[in-house]
Enzyme design. Structure first.
Site, PDB file in Angstrom:
ATOM      1  N   ASP A 112       0.858  -1.183   0.000  1.00 38.55           N
ATOM      2  CA  ASP A 112       0.000   0.000   0.000  1.00 38.55           C
ATOM      3  C   ASP A 112       0.895   1.235   0.000  1.00 38.55           C
ATOM      4  O   ASP A 112       1.707   1.427   0.916  1.00 38.55           O
ATOM      5  CB  ASP A 112      -0.889  -0.025   1.243  1.00 38.55           C
ATOM      6  CG  ASP A 112      -1.900   1.117   1.279  1.00 38.55           C
ATOM      7  OD1 ASP A 112      -1.772   2.061   0.472  1.00 38.55           O
ATOM      8  OD2 ASP A 112      -2.815   1.059   2.123  1.00 38.55           O
ATOM      9  N   HIS A 152      -2.562  16.897 -16.111  1.00 40.07           N
ATOM     10  CA  HIS A 152      -3.477  17.560 -15.182  1.00 40.07           C
ATOM     11  C   HIS A 152      -2.750  18.429 -14.161  1.00 40.07           C
ATOM     12  O   HIS A 152      -3.388  19.214 -13.460  1.00 40.07           O
ATOM     13  CB  HIS A 152      -4.386  16.527 -14.526  1.00 40.07           C
ATOM     14  CG  HIS A 152      -5.200  15.772 -15.530  1.00 40.07           C
ATOM     15  ND1 HIS A 152      -6.113  16.395 -16.349  1.00 40.07           N
ATOM     16  CD2 HIS A 152      -5.192  14.455 -15.887  1.00 40.07           C
ATOM     17  CE1 HIS A 152      -6.650  15.496 -17.173  1.00 40.07           C
ATOM     18  NE2 HIS A 152      -6.101  14.319 -16.907  1.00 40.07           N
ATOM     19  N   TYR A 157      -6.566  15.652  -8.164  1.00 37.76           N
ATOM     20  CA  TYR A 157      -5.668  14.696  -8.806  1.00 37.76           C
ATOM     21  C   TYR A 157      -4.475  15.433  -9.417  1.00 37.76           C
ATOM     22  O   TYR A 157      -3.309  15.041  -9.218  1.00 37.76           O
ATOM     23  CB  TYR A 157      -6.437  13.929  -9.875  1.00 37.76           C
ATOM     24  CG  TYR A 157      -5.591  13.021 -10.737  1.00 37.76           C
ATOM     25  CD1 TYR A 157      -5.173  11.778 -10.279  1.00 37.76           C
ATOM     26  CD2 TYR A 157      -5.226  13.408 -12.030  1.00 37.76           C
ATOM     27  CE1 TYR A 157      -4.393  10.943 -11.076  1.00 37.76           C
ATOM     28  CE2 TYR A 157      -4.455  12.585 -12.831  1.00 37.76           C
ATOM     29  CZ  TYR A 157      -4.040  11.359 -12.346  1.00 37.76           C
ATOM     30  OH  TYR A 157      -3.267  10.547 -13.145  1.00 37.76           O
TER      31      TYR A 157
END
Length: 278
Positions: free
Chosen positions: A50, A112, A135
Site C-alpha cells: 500500500d 493535469h 488529482y
C-alpha cells in the site's frame, strides 16, 4: 540494472510496462494493492504494498536502483481519497528511495498538473503548475517533491506528464494520445539516459495536433513514432460540436478542467480497459 521497482503494476498502464521492464533488469519487483497480477515474467516478483504505508513501501524498495512510480488513484476523487496513495504515497516512494540509495525515480505525472492552460497555448515543460483537480494538484506536489529531493538529496527524477494513454475514442485524444509503444519507449529512455537530474517531459505520441512542446526534454532521446492523425477523420465525423466556452473542450485537462472538484474526470472519456493479460 540489477533491481528495478514498478509501482501500480496491476493498473492498465502498469500492465503494459511489466514485460519490457523485466527485460531491463535482473530483478523486477512489481507492486500494487491487488492480491495478485497474474502470471509473472522471468525475473519478476510481485509484492503487495500500500503506497500510503511507509513501512510497506520501504520494504518493497529495498535494494532498488531505480523506481518506476505509476501507482496512484488514476482519476479525480475527493481530497481525502487522493491524499493517501497520491500525496503521502509519493513522499513514501521518494523517502524510501533515498533511504535505500536508489539513484532515480521515473514518475507518471500528468497533463493535469497544468490542465487549466488553454489548448491553443502550445505549452512547454517549464510552464508554472496550473492544476485542474485534486488529482492534478497531487501531481504538482509530487513534481515539486521530486525537484526538492534532487536539489537537496541528489535523487534524480524524470516526471512524465502523460496526456492520454488510452485508445483514441474522442476528439481531444487526436492531439493528446500516447500509444503504449511510445509509453514503453518514453519510460525506457527515462531509465537508460545516463544523467537526467530533475526533468519534465510530456508523455504524448508524435501527433500532428499535439498541444505541448518537448524541445527542452530532447536530451532524453524520446522520439515517439505513432500519430493519432490516422483516427482524426472518423473521430471528428462522429464527435459532437465542441463549445469554445467549455473548459472541458478548451483546456489541456479536457473533462478534468470542467468537472467539480472531487468528481470523476474519466467518467465521460470512454476509456477502454485494455490492460495486458498474463
Amino acid at each position: 540494472m540489477k533491481k528495478l521497482v514498478l509501482t501500480g503494476a496491476a493498473g492498465r498502464l502498469g500492465s503494459h510496462l511489466r514485460e519490457p521492464l523485466s527485460k531491463l533488469c535482473d530483478e523486477l519487483i512489481s507492486t500494487d494493492i491487488a492480491d495478485d497480477i497474474g502470471t509473472l515474467y522471468d525475473g519478476e516478483t510481485y509484492v503487495k504494498a500500500d503506497l500510503a504505508s511507509y513501512d510497506e513501501v520501504h520494504a518493497a524498495l529495498e535494494g532498488a536502483e531505480m523506481v518506476v512510480h505509476f501507482g496512484a488513484i488514476g482519476d479525480e476523487a475527493p481530497f481525502e481519497q487522493i491524499l493517501g496513495p497520491n500525496i503521502v504515497g509519493a513522499y513514501n516512494v521518494w523517502e524510501a528511495a533515498f533511504k535505500h540509495g536508489a539513484r532515480r525515480v521515473v514518475y507518471a505525472s500528468s497533463i493535469h498538473a497544468v490542465g487549466m492552460y488553454p489548448k491553443n497555448e502550445f505549452i512547454g515543460t517549464d510552464v508554472p503548475h496550473r492544476p485542474d483537480t485534486y488529482y492534478g494538484l497531487a501531481k504538482c506536489f509530487a513534481e515539486d517533491l521530486a525537484r526538492m529531493y534532487w536539489e537537496k538529496r541528489g535523487i534524480e527524477a524524470v516526471c512524465m506528464r502523460i496526456l492520454s494513454c488510452a485508445q483514441v475514442t474522442n476528439a481531444r485524444a487526436v492531439g493528446s494520445w500516447l500509444s503504449y509503444d511510445d509509453l514503453i519507449q518514453l519510460v525506457t529512455r527515462a531509465i537508460d539516459t545516463p544523467v537526467t537530474g530533475f526533468s519534465v517531459v510530456y508523455g504524448v505520441s508524435n501527433n500532428d495536433r499535439a498541444p505541448v512542446d518537448n524541445a527542452a526534454a530532447s536530451f532524453l532521446g524520446y522520439r515517439p513514432k505513432d500519430n493519432a492523425e490516422q483516427f482524426a477523420e472518423e473521430i471528428f465525423a462522429e464527435a459532437p460540436r465542441m463549445d469554445p466556452q467549455d473548459p472541458g473542450h478548451m483546456c489541456h485537462g479536457g473533462p478534468f478542467a470542467s468537472v467539480e472538484l472531487g468528481h470523476s474526470g474519466t467518467a465521460t472519456m470512454g476509456i477502454v480497459d485494455d490492460r495486458k493479460k498474463t
